[in-house]
Design an enzyme around this catalytic site. Structure first.
Site, PDB file in Angstrom:
ATOM      1  N   LYS B  72      32.033  23.638  -5.710  1.00  0.00           N
ATOM      2  CA  LYS B  72      31.971  22.689  -6.826  1.00  0.00           C
ATOM      3  C   LYS B  72      30.542  22.322  -7.182  1.00  0.00           C
ATOM      4  CE  LYS B  72      34.128  19.203  -5.545  1.00  0.00           C
ATOM      5  NZ  LYS B  72      35.012  19.208  -4.380  1.00  0.00           N
ATOM      6  N   THR B  74      27.804  23.906  -6.448  1.00  0.00           N
ATOM      7  CA  THR B  74      27.143  25.100  -6.965  1.00  0.00           C
ATOM      8  C   THR B  74      27.501  25.315  -8.431  1.00  0.00           C
ATOM      9  OG1 THR B  74      27.541  25.938  -4.747  1.00  0.00           O
ATOM     10  CG2 THR B  74      26.697  27.499  -6.347  1.00  0.00           C
ATOM     11  N   ARG B  95      26.420  13.890  -6.249  1.00  0.00           N
ATOM     12  CA  ARG B  95      26.398  12.920  -5.157  1.00  0.00           C
ATOM     13  C   ARG B  95      25.256  13.246  -4.203  1.00  0.00           C
ATOM     14  NH1 ARG B  95      32.080  14.066  -2.845  1.00  0.00           N
ATOM     15  NH2 ARG B  95      31.482  16.076  -3.705  1.00  0.00           N
ATOM     16  N   LYS B 106      28.461  21.587   8.645  1.00  0.00           N
ATOM     17  CA  LYS B 106      28.394  21.822   7.219  1.00  0.00           C
ATOM     18  C   LYS B 106      27.023  22.237   6.723  1.00  0.00           C
ATOM     19  CE  LYS B 106      29.651  19.324   3.049  1.00  0.00           C
ATOM     20  NZ  LYS B 106      29.475  18.002   2.459  1.00  0.00           N
ATOM     21  N   ALA B 275      35.477  10.730  -0.422  1.00  0.00           N
ATOM     22  CA  ALA B 275      36.479  11.025  -1.451  1.00  0.00           C
ATOM     23  C   ALA B 275      37.909  10.747  -0.982  1.00  0.00           C
ATOM     24  CB  ALA B 275      36.335  12.472  -1.911  1.00  0.00           C
ATOM     25  N   PHE B 303      36.385  16.683  -3.193  1.00  0.00           N
ATOM     26  CA  PHE B 303      37.629  17.359  -2.822  1.00  0.00           C
ATOM     27  C   PHE B 303      38.277  18.074  -4.019  1.00  0.00           C
ATOM     28  CE2 PHE B 303      38.080  14.100   0.846  1.00  0.00           C
ATOM     29  CZ  PHE B 303      37.291  14.891   1.667  1.00  0.00           C
ATOM     30  N   PHE B 384      32.754  36.292  -5.559  1.00  0.00           N
ATOM     31  CA  PHE B 384      32.326  36.790  -4.243  1.00  0.00           C
ATOM     32  C   PHE B 384      32.301  38.313  -4.289  1.00  0.00           C
ATOM     33  CE2 PHE B 384      32.146  33.500  -0.882  1.00  0.00           C
ATOM     34  CZ  PHE B 384      32.413  32.396  -1.665  1.00  0.00           C
ATOM     35  N   TRP B 412      25.874  31.539  -8.171  1.00  0.00           N
ATOM     36  CA  TRP B 412      25.385  31.546  -6.787  1.00  0.00           C
ATOM     37  C   TRP B 412      24.355  32.667  -6.610  1.00  0.00           C
ATOM     38  CZ3 TRP B 412      25.073  34.649  -2.468  1.00  0.00           C
ATOM     39  CH2 TRP B 412      24.792  33.993  -1.251  1.00  0.00           C
TER      40      TRP B 412
END
Lengths: 558, 558
Positions: B72, B74, B95, B106, B275, B303, B384, B412
């Site tokens: 999200k 990205t 955020r 993470k 969230a 989320f 991907f 990306w």
């Protein structure tokens, strides 16, 4: 006007321009934090260290603290401004205030009256985030310890022998002693723990003694967090592979902070370890940088000269090869009368007899500085309205009898102009004779003797005593860590371990209750009495009065 | 190259100059934090609010999260860069990352690949100190609670009914459930307590919803910390006179932060509430400022769309009168195959059948956004390497059948250039028709019905159930707080409360286990299942790999 009101009326100059104008610091080596705070790059700090030039270092210390207040920070600021006024290029070096106490009794800690560093609210509230970073680095290590145990404890950490607590920059007595890991298997193993205030963290002491990033990381890695289940093998932060992340978290905190005084002179405000369980001085990097940039650097040490100056000289100067040229010993007529037995309510009344009795305190400190360290000293009396001429004359006379100059300073009311006489006295000393500073003890004498030397020569004690357990602990440390200096943790209120013994108690006994190796900082904390490492809030905390209006103007900070 | 290596190769522009060049922001309204971060003055924010101009708001949300990752942030960065590339003046609003998770599994949270905001290490590590300030404000209130009880408890706070825990920005499971006040009388009264991570603090939610300093202070004052010994009378932060100091501590945290993307476009990164137990969006101030400055603002919600977008629309937009013009729904072929029942190890193999089954998840989200909120949606598939043409064609076809455009994006790998098609689709929508956004529920319907509407219309549940105790709690809240919106706290992994139910479960039952009034934030948290508000570290935390070299270069942040 309150301190914060005076500070808010300051006519500050943009710090980047000021640093350029005063010391030709290239703007690209300054990271601004707002327009009036900046961090100096370590590349620049390093480039300075290769220059031969070295300014003169002046230490500001004080008599044994009393509730009447002495004004060390104020004197440091005032003296710095005064030196600059009389044409001497000077930088002052202060400790960063701790946030927690701002909400308690104490209010801010950025000087007072017309001798302050600004922006006052910023310096007191979060400044450039150094203490937050120290807290995170500390608590990351703590989390990694319990996480390691939770996931199988491959290192065999004895959870009963973990010495590494958690920290918070808050006065919060409820966190002093806690039980963690409650709530079931998923939350790890139950054990007793506690929170200290951030300034009590060994990470703080380390940051203030580290000379560069490599040294910082090395020191962080050698922190001893506790012992293995064999009871004797230390567990290092490096065993947990924590030092890299901790150093990364401190990437900006290690850079010295530049701000200014009310009179637009540069101040470096960086680091602020506790003055009992740690060494209580601002960072080595800050002090060294000031000495390279300016001709004179004025800095302060925590509490009275028995604690703060002793540690400044025997820990900070020893580890960093700094050599002070002179010492300013701060006192007030009120505080000396308090040492003479007068209660706080009656300190405004003239009382020559009490002053004479209380003089014993300053006399001991003068003796310590001149005889034990071979350093020249000037006494600076912070002037209060109620001080009488008879009182100040008496003080001057008594100092003169000791061969020491005593100056009445009024920088609190008048800024640098009020400390010009002090500045001239200091210049007279440091420009005319080279001080031949001695440490109080050699690296090579045994730990027990080091403690003894401090207790007898500085505190005037008859002897030191300890339980067999403490003796054993010291013996155990002697072998591997015997060359480290001592960091004494005792009450700052008295030369003895009894805070109610004012003046200059003699022939008392110092009982060592505990010792603690701070392997990363590189000293051994010797505890005599109960040390409070997490303050509490008073019944009516200052926090209740702090406010901010719709335009962002802060009031009540003190 | 890793994300951090790409970020470190960025050619950043000084943020003050960039803000001036792009949006004519006067330098005097920006407080620099280093050369590449700055805070916008509230005076400037306020001056913008009086202008009529209003950009179009684009929300980026996602399918139900999977371990395969969606992207999200990205996509938000890539779309913002793409819009700027095609000549549309755009600001993205993100955020702030939480520090704790950086040390866990993470790593950082500032985008990825060639769609990142920079300086990456700063944004992830301390940024401008906002989260530290929020932690201090929160913990100050906590300290004042226990201090009040310690000093006589004049307010009759029932120490068993205190709801205000402490917070730390650290993944530290050992602090989830603790006992405080141990060690004797001087340390206060014993009680059970616990630490949440900072992003779970109500102060975070408050900061993100507050519209100015006065509103912030008002909201802080009305925080309910617990109840009196009569069991029913709430104790407010204002009863403890804490709100002034808390607001003062947040004096800078309330100002939005400006940084830039790798392609030198402005990003506002400000606030970051959880969230689940909070609303999961960046600050209202940030989003509103972006809409005043730019023609388009792209922002994200935490989320999947069932949680993040629902709260963005029903809490954030409702309280601030924001109206989104379009929604981007992010998915990946891999994640949809996961929703189709494939294990993480096999997601790189083509599997049209699983993709078809997993499509049910995105279909439900598309339905929710278009039918429940009346908002136009574009599906963006983060490309991907292993995605096959057959798979992407299937996805496009299935979206088309629903009347929704599906775009394959490769920001990306390619930065903004990889999201240009997405940008054009969005512009096509928002420039050509006015969205007629509807809330999911009205303020006036009863709390129980609000929960029911969310559960049935968004989650596809058959019904909601609750114990009589929870029913009672909701009834109690109905009278005084019945107009507040609902903040659902349930697993993000599924439309149901069972994280293992992938795809689009239907006719399930949502059991409400608890409700909690967040009076300062202005919503009622409704909890379905166990919510983790303090994460733990994994067996091998990322912290072990994070390092910094002698020159300050950070590695291993992820």
């Amino acid at each position: 006007m309150s301190d914060i009101e005076i500070a808010q009326k300051a006519s500050m100059k943009p710090i980047i321009e000021l640093a350029k104008a005063k010391f030709n610091i290239p703007p690209e080596h300054l990271d601004p934090y707002g327009h009036y705070k900046a961090k100096l790059s370590l590349e620049y700090v390093d480039s300075l260290s290769h220059q031969n030039k070295e300014g003169k270092l002046i230490l500001v210390t004080a008599i044994s603290p009393t509730p009447a207040g002495e004004g060390k920070t104020t004197t440091t600021v005032g003296l710095g401004d005064a030196l600059n006024r009389i044409g001497k290029k000077t930088i002052i070096c202060l400790r960063e205030p701790s946030l927690g106490p701002c909400f308690g009794l104490k209010g801010g800690a950025a000087g007072g009256g017309y001798a302050q560093v600004v922006p006052m609210e910023d310096i007191n509230l979060h400044f450039t985030g150094d203490f937050h970073a120290i807290g995170v680095a500390h608590n990351l290590l703590a989390a990694m310890i319990d996480n390691h145990i939770h996931h199988g404890n491959a290192l065999n950490i004895d959870s009963r022998r973990i010495k590494w607590k958690r920290v918070l920059d808050m006065n919060d007595r409820a966190l002093r002693k806690i039980t963690i890991g409650q709530g079931g298997i998923g939350n790890g193993f139950l054990r007793e723990d506690g929170f200290d205030i951030v300034v009590a963290s060994e990470v703080m002491a380390i940051l203030c003694l580290a000379t560069n990033r490599a040294d910082l990381k090395e020191r962080l890695g050698r922190i001893i967090i506790g012992y293995k289940t064999d009871k004797i093998t230390p567990v290092y932060a490096s065993d947990l592979k924590a030092q890299g992340a901790m150093a990364a978290v401190l990437k900006d905190a290690i850079k010295p902070n530049l701000v200014q005084t009310l009179e637009n002179n540069i101040a470096i405000v960086h680091g602020g370890p506790f003055a009992n369980i740690a060494h209580g001085c601002n960072s080595v990097t800050a002090t060294k940088t000031a000495l390279k940039l300016a001709d004179y650097a004025v800095t302060e040490a925590g509490f009275g000269a028995d604690l703060g100056a002793e540690k400044f000289l025997n820990i900070k100067c020893r580890s960093s090869k700094l050599k002070p040229s002179a010492v300013v010993l701060v006192a007030t007529v009120r505080a000396l009368k308090y040492h003479g037995g007068i209660e706080t309510d009656h300190l405004n009344q003239e009382n020559l007899e009490a002053l004479e009795i209380g003089f014993s305190n300053i006399q001991r400190h003068i003796h310590n500085i001149t005889k034990n360290y071979n350093l020249p000293v000037v006494v600076s009396i912070n002037h209060f309205t109620h001080d009488t001429d008879a009182e100040t004359s008496l003080l001057k006379k008594k100092c003169e009898e000791l061969g020491v100059k005593c100056v009445i300073s009024s920088h609190w009311a008048k800024g640098g102009a009020g400390a010009e006489e002090l500045a001239r006295e200091i210049i007279e000393i440091v420009d005319n004779k080279e001080a031949s500073f001695d440490y109080l003890y050699d690296d090579d004498i045994p730990l027990w003797n080091k403690i003894e030397v401090i207790a007898t020569k500085i505190y005037g004690a008859k002897e030191i005593v300890a339980s067999s357990k403490v003796h054993e602990e010291i013996d155990k440390l002697q072998n591997k860590y015997g060359k480290l200096p001592i960091c004494m943790a005792k009450t700052q209120m008295s030369f003895s371990t009894d805070p109610t013994l004012k003046g200059a108690p003699s022939n008392h006994i110092i009982e060592i209750s505990d010792v603690k190796l701070e392997n990363g900082a590189g000293f051994i904390v010797v505890i005599a009495g109960n040390m409070m490492t997490m303050p509490g809030l008073p019944k009516v905390p200052t926090a209740e009065k702090i406010d901010i209006d719709d335009d962002g103007l802060i009031t009540g900070l003190f």
